[in-house]
Design a protein around this motif. Structure first.
Motif, PDB file in Angstrom:
ATOM      1  N   UNK A  63       0.849  -1.191   0.000  1.00  0.00           N
ATOM      2  CA  UNK A  63       0.000   0.000   0.000  1.00  0.00           C
ATOM      3  C   UNK A  63       0.881   1.235   0.000  1.00  0.00           C
ATOM      4  N   UNK A  64       0.458   2.234  -0.744  1.00  0.00           N
ATOM      5  CA  UNK A  64       1.199   3.496  -0.801  1.00  0.00           C
ATOM      6  C   UNK A  64       0.214   4.654  -0.757  1.00  0.00           C
ATOM      7  N   UNK A  65       0.500   5.649   0.089  1.00  0.00           N
ATOM      8  CA  UNK A  65      -0.359   6.826   0.207  1.00  0.00           C
ATOM      9  C   UNK A  65       0.330   8.009  -0.458  1.00  0.00           C
ATOM     10  N   UNK A  66      -0.321   8.618  -1.434  1.00  0.00           N
ATOM     11  CA  UNK A  66       0.224   9.802  -2.088  1.00  0.00           C
ATOM     12  C   UNK A  66      -0.053  11.046  -1.238  1.00  0.00           C
ATOM     13  N   UNK A  67       0.597  12.150  -1.583  1.00  0.00           N
ATOM     14  CA  UNK A  67       0.450  13.384  -0.811  1.00  0.00           C
ATOM     15  C   UNK A  67      -0.985  13.910  -0.804  1.00  0.00           C
ATOM     16  N   UNK A 123      -3.571  12.082  -0.509  1.00  0.00           N
ATOM     17  CA  UNK A 123      -4.417  11.166   0.239  1.00  0.00           C
ATOM     18  C   UNK A 123      -4.978  10.021  -0.571  1.00  0.00           C
ATOM     19  N   UNK A 124      -4.420   9.776  -1.749  1.00  0.00           N
ATOM     20  CA  UNK A 124      -4.858   8.644  -2.564  1.00  0.00           C
ATOM     21  C   UNK A 124      -4.138   7.383  -2.098  1.00  0.00           C
ATOM     22  N   UNK A 125      -4.903   6.377  -1.722  1.00  0.00           N
ATOM     23  CA  UNK A 125      -4.344   5.084  -1.331  1.00  0.00           C
ATOM     24  C   UNK A 125      -4.245   4.210  -2.572  1.00  0.00           C
ATOM     25  N   UNK A 126      -3.046   3.731  -2.865  1.00  0.00           N
ATOM     26  CA  UNK A 126      -2.842   2.865  -4.022  1.00  0.00           C
ATOM     27  C   UNK A 126      -2.459   1.460  -3.557  1.00  0.00           C
ATOM     28  N   UNK A 127      -3.082   0.460  -4.182  1.00  0.00           N
ATOM     29  CA  UNK A 127      -2.747  -0.934  -3.940  1.00  0.00           C
ATOM     30  C   UNK A 127      -1.844  -1.366  -5.088  1.00  0.00           C
ATOM     31  N   UNK A 128      -0.628  -1.790  -4.760  1.00  0.00           N
ATOM     32  CA  UNK A 128       0.393  -2.023  -5.782  1.00  0.00           C
ATOM     33  C   UNK A 128       0.834  -3.486  -5.762  1.00  0.00           C
ATOM     34  N   UNK A 138       2.677  -2.542 -10.335  1.00  0.00           N
ATOM     35  CA  UNK A 138       1.470  -2.099 -11.049  1.00  0.00           C
ATOM     36  C   UNK A 138       0.401  -1.696 -10.041  1.00  0.00           C
ATOM     37  N   UNK A 139      -0.190  -0.503 -10.241  1.00  0.00           N
ATOM     38  CA  UNK A 139      -1.278  -0.045  -9.376  1.00  0.00           C
ATOM     39  C   UNK A 139      -2.551  -0.782  -9.801  1.00  0.00           C
ATOM     40  N   UNK A 140      -3.030  -1.657  -8.921  1.00  0.00           N
ATOM     41  CA  UNK A 140      -4.196  -2.469  -9.267  1.00  0.00           C
ATOM     42  C   UNK A 140      -5.516  -1.845  -8.816  1.00  0.00           C
ATOM     43  N   UNK A 141      -5.439  -0.918  -7.838  1.00  0.00           N
ATOM     44  CA  UNK A 141      -6.647  -0.228  -7.375  1.00  0.00           C
ATOM     45  C   UNK A 141      -6.227   1.020  -6.616  1.00  0.00           C
ATOM     46  N   UNK A 142      -7.091   2.026  -6.605  1.00  0.00           N
ATOM     47  CA  UNK A 142      -6.792   3.254  -5.864  1.00  0.00           C
ATOM     48  C   UNK A 142      -8.073   3.784  -5.222  1.00  0.00           C
ATOM     49  N   UNK A 143      -7.917   4.422  -4.057  1.00  0.00           N
ATOM     50  CA  UNK A 143      -9.044   4.919  -3.291  1.00  0.00           C
ATOM     51  C   UNK A 143      -8.673   6.263  -2.677  1.00  0.00           C
ATOM     52  N   UNK A 144      -9.635   7.176  -2.628  1.00  0.00           N
ATOM     53  CA  UNK A 144      -9.389   8.492  -2.044  1.00  0.00           C
ATOM     54  C   UNK A 144      -9.717   8.470  -0.552  1.00  0.00           C
ATOM     55  N   UNK A 145      -8.721   8.777   0.269  1.00  0.00           N
ATOM     56  CA  UNK A 145      -8.918   8.841   1.707  1.00  0.00           C
ATOM     57  C   UNK A 145      -9.357  10.244   2.115  1.00  0.00           C
TER      58      UNK A 145
END
Length: 392
Positions: free
Chosen positions: A314-318, A320-325, A330-337
């Motif tokens: 899991x990686x959180x962008x600045x 607040x987007x959570x990316x499942x890698x 490869x980013x397989x899914x992303x969610x806005x926190x």
């Protein structure tokens, strides 16, 4: 030298076999599906695990009734008593019926049960007339509902039951979306999974049975929670099925099977493929994440589906987007926190809103109590005054 070359060649060959085997084990082969269109969807995450011609428009036959049922449940009053018209009576409706008679009074919920369990086309007409006044207006109303509420893209329904009409079309993906949405409704879910029901009609007293072989366990399969089948000559055999095991909730839609067994065989293959190779991970609502000094929170439950043997990060962008890698990056899914306004953030915001003089004042005296700050200034001015008088 020749012996060394032979040994190296053999080792390379063995290694190649091992790598090929490992790759094959990590990448399960897709099932072969006979139906012309099909889709496998995980309901919790909404992720598509398999599709074949999933966006091709086709004739759905009686799986149309899934849409009619959820629309009736959400927009109608289940306790309403519906008076059956001549148009909705069994003698004026083709195909399977629950033998409704003109003038018969039936609760709306019972009509929905007759529609889904026994595939009553007459019940569909009665529902449409009760909700919209006519089948024609019902078609307009349900199409608007499906588009605006559920978000389908390639569906146009001309009737409530699925009897053939050249303009009555949908796709496997749209049907999966409709079924996923409908299964969130407890009333729908109970009716969709009902095997049999006592039916006390004006002219027909019997026990109605679902026509779906997996639901009524004519074909045993662990975890089946509901289903609807369909057939008209132009559509071939169609099938919608839901099943759940170990937190994995699957929806299978198959369209245009040439034989009845095709639809069931395809469905079982796709369910097996899903249950054997995938799992769904859950991030509970309220889970907190930190990005430097900024806190984010999952405002809703987050579900993502992935191969059982795949290592994810899991990686959180600045922002607040959570990316499942995946392990391959490869980013397989992303969610806005959701951003949490913490104390540090509030202080910075307050500072930005202060006037320039206030900021300069605080830069000299820090975050002092205002009274102490003013006392300090007064004292400083007094000292300067004494010093000035002594100098004079």
């Amino acid at each position: 030298m020749r012996k060394i070359t032979i040994i190296i060649t053999v080792l390379v060959a063995i290694n190649s076999l091992y790598v090929s085997k490992a790759f094959a084990e990590s990448s399960p082969s897709l099932p072969t599906v006979a139906s012309e269109a099909a889709i496998l969807l995980e309901a919790n995450s909404g992720q598509i695990l398999y599709d074949k011609n999933a966006n091709s428009q086709m004739y759905p036959a009686s799986v149309t009734k899934i849409a009619t049922a959820i629309y009736a449940i959400e927009t109608g009053n289940l306790n309403d008593i519906v008076t059956i018209s001549s148009n909705a009576s069994a003698r004026n409706v083709e195909g399977t019926t629950v033998f409704l008679e003109k003038g018969e009074k039936v609760p709306l919920k019972k009509l929905i049960q007759g529609l889904l369990i026994n595939s009553g086309n007459d019940a569909g007409v009665a529902i449409a007339e009760h909700l919209s006044g006519s089948e024609e207006q019902f078609s307009k109303d349900i199409n608007t509902y499906l588009k605006n509420v559920i978000g389908v893209r390639n569906t146009n329904f001309e009737n409530p039951h699925g009897l053939f009409n050249s303009e009555h079309r949908t796709t496997a993906e749209d049907l999966a979306k409709i079924t996923r949405y409908a299964m969130k409704n407890e009333t729908f879910g109970k009716i969709f999974g009902t095997k049999e029901l006592e039916w006390d009609g004006q002219t027909w007293d019997t026990t109605i049975l679902t026509h779906h072989k997996l639901v009524k366990e004519e074909i045993p399969y662990e975890g089946v929670t509901g289903g609807k089948n369909g057939f008209v000559n132009q559509s071939g055999y169609t099938l919608a099925t839901t099943a759940e095991r170990d937190g994995l909730s699957l929806i299978v839609i198959t369209l245009k099977g040439s034989m009845k067994n095709d639809a069931y065989n395809d469905t079982i293959k796709l369910l097996d493929y899903g249950f054997e190779n995938y799992r769904t991970s859950i991030i509970p609502k309220g889970t907190k994440f930190m990005v430097e000094d900024q806190e984010y929170i999952a405002s809703e439950k987050i579900a993502y589906t992935h191969p059982k043997n795949e290592q994810l990060s899991k990686e959180i962008n600045e922002d607040g987007t959570l990316e499942i890698i995946t392990q391959d990056g490869v980013v397989t899914a992303s969610y806005q926190l959701k951003k949490v306004l913490n104390e540090t953030h509030n202080v910075k915001t307050e500072l930005k809103n202060k006037s320039t003089n206030e900021v300069k004042f605080e830069s000299i005296f820090g975050h002092l109590n205002p009274y102490l700050a003013y006392f300090s200034i007064a004292s400083l001015l007094s000292i300067i005054g004494i010093f000035y008088r002594q100098k004079i």
